[in-house]
Design an enzyme around this catalytic site. Structure first.
Site, PDB file in Angstrom:
ATOM      1  N   ASN A   8       1.501 -25.945  13.539  1.00 14.43           N
ATOM      2  CA  ASN A   8       1.317 -24.753  12.706  1.00 14.43           C
ATOM      3  C   ASN A   8       2.137 -24.954  11.440  1.00 14.43           C
ATOM      4  OD1 ASN A   8       1.244 -22.237  11.526  1.00 14.43           O
ATOM      5  ND2 ASN A   8       2.444 -21.214  13.127  1.00 14.43           N
ATOM      6  N   TRP A   9       1.442 -25.265  10.349  1.00 12.08           N
ATOM      7  CA  TRP A   9       2.148 -25.551   9.088  1.00 12.08           C
ATOM      8  C   TRP A   9       2.702 -24.278   8.435  1.00 12.08           C
ATOM      9  CZ3 TRP A   9       0.119 -29.667   5.145  1.00 12.08           C
ATOM     10  CH2 TRP A   9       0.290 -30.938   5.687  1.00 12.08           C
ATOM     11  N   LYS A  10       2.265 -23.114   8.919  1.00 10.06           N
ATOM     12  CA  LYS A  10       2.651 -21.842   8.284  1.00 10.06           C
ATOM     13  C   LYS A  10       2.348 -21.915   6.782  1.00 10.06           C
ATOM     14  CE  LYS A  10       6.030 -21.222  11.893  1.00 10.06           C
ATOM     15  NZ  LYS A  10       7.151 -20.450  12.381  1.00 10.06           N
ATOM     16  N   HIS A  91       0.101 -14.449  16.078  1.00  7.05           N
ATOM     17  CA  HIS A  91       1.427 -15.069  15.960  1.00  7.05           C
ATOM     18  C   HIS A  91       2.452 -13.964  15.703  1.00  7.05           C
ATOM     19  CE1 HIS A  91       4.751 -17.453  14.439  1.00  7.05           C
ATOM     20  NE2 HIS A  91       4.163 -18.524  14.933  1.00  7.05           N
ATOM     21  N   GLU A  93       4.831 -13.764  13.751  1.00  6.16           N
ATOM     22  CA  GLU A  93       5.101 -13.492  12.331  1.00  6.16           C
ATOM     23  C   GLU A  93       4.038 -12.554  11.761  1.00  6.16           C
ATOM     24  OE1 GLU A  93       5.493 -17.565  11.039  1.00  6.16           O
ATOM     25  OE2 GLU A  93       7.413 -17.714  12.081  1.00  6.16           O
ATOM     26  N   GLU A 158       5.299 -17.937  23.071  1.00  3.51           N
ATOM     27  CA  GLU A 158       6.272 -18.236  22.028  1.00  3.51           C
ATOM     28  C   GLU A 158       7.355 -17.153  22.021  1.00  3.51           C
ATOM     29  OE1 GLU A 158       4.608 -20.987  18.822  1.00  3.51           O
ATOM     30  OE2 GLU A 158       4.199 -18.949  18.181  1.00  3.51           O
ATOM     31  N   GLY A 164      11.834 -21.211  15.203  1.00  3.08           N
ATOM     32  CA  GLY A 164      12.574 -21.609  14.008  1.00  3.08           C
ATOM     33  C   GLY A 164      14.078 -21.503  14.130  1.00  3.08           C
ATOM     34  N   SER A 203      10.714 -23.970  18.622  1.00  4.78           N
ATOM     35  CA  SER A 203      11.706 -25.039  18.450  1.00  4.78           C
ATOM     36  C   SER A 203      11.423 -26.287  19.285  1.00  4.78           C
ATOM     37  CB  SER A 203      13.118 -24.509  18.727  1.00  4.78           C
ATOM     38  OG  SER A 203      13.475 -23.539  17.756  1.00  4.78           O
ATOM     39  N   GLY A 224       5.915 -25.523  15.070  1.00  7.21           N
ATOM     40  CA  GLY A 224       6.035 -25.080  13.689  1.00  7.21           C
ATOM     41  C   GLY A 224       6.723 -26.128  12.831  1.00  7.21           C
ATOM     42  N   GLY A 225       8.016 -25.946  12.619  1.00  5.88           N
ATOM     43  CA  GLY A 225       8.785 -26.795  11.704  1.00  5.88           C
ATOM     44  C   GLY A 225       8.578 -28.293  11.899  1.00  5.88           C
TER      45      GLY A 225
HETATM   46  C1  PEP Z   1       5.779 -21.262  15.555  1.00  7.43           C
HETATM   47  O1  PEP Z   1       6.077 -20.507  14.652  1.00  7.43           O
HETATM   48  O2  PEP Z   1       4.636 -21.225  16.053  1.00  7.43           O
HETATM   49  C2  PEP Z   1       6.784 -22.203  16.021  1.00  7.43           C
HETATM   50  C3  PEP Z   1       6.697 -22.620  17.253  1.00  7.43           C
HETATM   51  O3  PEP Z   1       7.766 -22.555  15.137  1.00  7.43           O
HETATM   52  P1  PEP Z   1       8.981 -23.589  15.386  1.00  7.43           P
HETATM   53  O4  PEP Z   1       8.419 -24.780  16.110  1.00  7.43           O
HETATM   54  O5  PEP Z   1       9.457 -23.942  14.014  1.00  7.43           O
HETATM   55  O6  PEP Z   1      10.001 -22.885  16.203  1.00  7.43           O
END
Ligand code: PEP
Length: 243
Positions: A8-10, A91, A93, A158, A164, A203, A224-225
């Site tokens: 997920n590049w956001k 999600h 967010e 999640e 994050g 994470s 994500g990241g």
């Molecule tokens: C996400 O937002 O879907 C996610 C899992 O982010 P991260 O891996 O950065 O915690």
């Protein structure tokens, strides 16, 4: 079941970065499915750059209606037309900053499926809810109210406090929550609940992927990241158990 490793590049990335990323990610290991979900304007260039490879392209959201007067939103049929095969929905967010409710998510699921997109529905508790002992109740309620009774697709657990932050639940906590999600899916969807992949997200990094992906009922990761670097996403995929 083969695991699914989804990035997920956001709100990151530019057109200029697509070619190099796509070239690197094509080296995906054969034993796991891989998916990149960039911002909407990058879906079509990514789909072109990854054509013929085993890596799929997905979206990060869609509107709950198939088309209409909704300035700034993107409709599911267009995402499919642009080359997306999957769409992330609900999600945290979006639930937090766009006020998305379970009812909104359920409408989006139905619209996505009608457009032949595979929905990846996110659920997860906040730190306060976990501290209050409400994590299981919150997640089950999100599932029951976000998934239509004929749901087909993917679920991503999640925990919001792990997104994050570099924090992750313990292996036992992941196993317990994924087991509870499987039970809730069977209860809500009948036998079809046994075929839904349950991703873990929050994470996930190359260093913790093997232990998180190795837990019972974990069917892959939503990343994500770490998905912004192709070498990190590939290392996470390489750590997925063979299904
Ligand atoms: C996400 O937002 O879907 C996610 C899992 O982010 P991260 O891996 O950065 O915690």
């Amino acid at each position: 079941m083969r695991q699914l490793i989804a990035g997920n590049w956001k709100m990151h990335g530019t057109l200029a970065g697509v070619a190099a990323y796509a070239a690197a990610i094509k080296a995906a290991p054969a034993h796991a499915d891989m998916l990149i979900c960039p911002p909407s304007p990058l879906i079509e260039p990514f789909a072109r750059a990854l054509a013929g490879s085993a890596v799929a392209v997905g979206a990060q959201d869609c509107h709950g209606a198939p088309q209409g007067a909704h300035t700034g939103d993107v409709h599911a049929p267009l995402l499919r037309d642009a080359g997306a095969t999957h769409v992330i929905l609900g999600h945290s967010e979006r639930r937090e900053s766009h006020g998305e409710t379970n009812a909104h998510v359920q409408a989006k699921v139905q619209t996505a499926v009608a457009a032949r997109l595979i929905p990846i529905v996110c659920v997860g508790e906040s730190q306060a809810q976990r501290d209050a002992g409400e994590a299981l109740h919150v997640v089950k309620s999100q599932l029951i109210h976000s998934l239509p009774a004929d749901f087909t697709g993917v679920v991503a657990y999640e925990p919001i406090w792990a997104i994050g932050t570099g924090l992750t639940p313990t292996e036992d906590d992941v196993a317990a929550m994924h087991g509870a999600i499987r039970a809730a899916l069977l209860d809500h969807l009948g036998d079809a609940g046994g075929t839904v992949k349950i991703l873990y997200g929050g994470s996930v990094k190359p260093g913790n992927a093997a232990s998180l992906l190795g837990q019972p009922e974990v069917g892959g990761a939503l990343v994500g990241g770490a998905s912004l670097k192709p070498e990190d996403l590939l290392a996470i995929a390489a750590a997925a158990p063979r299904g």
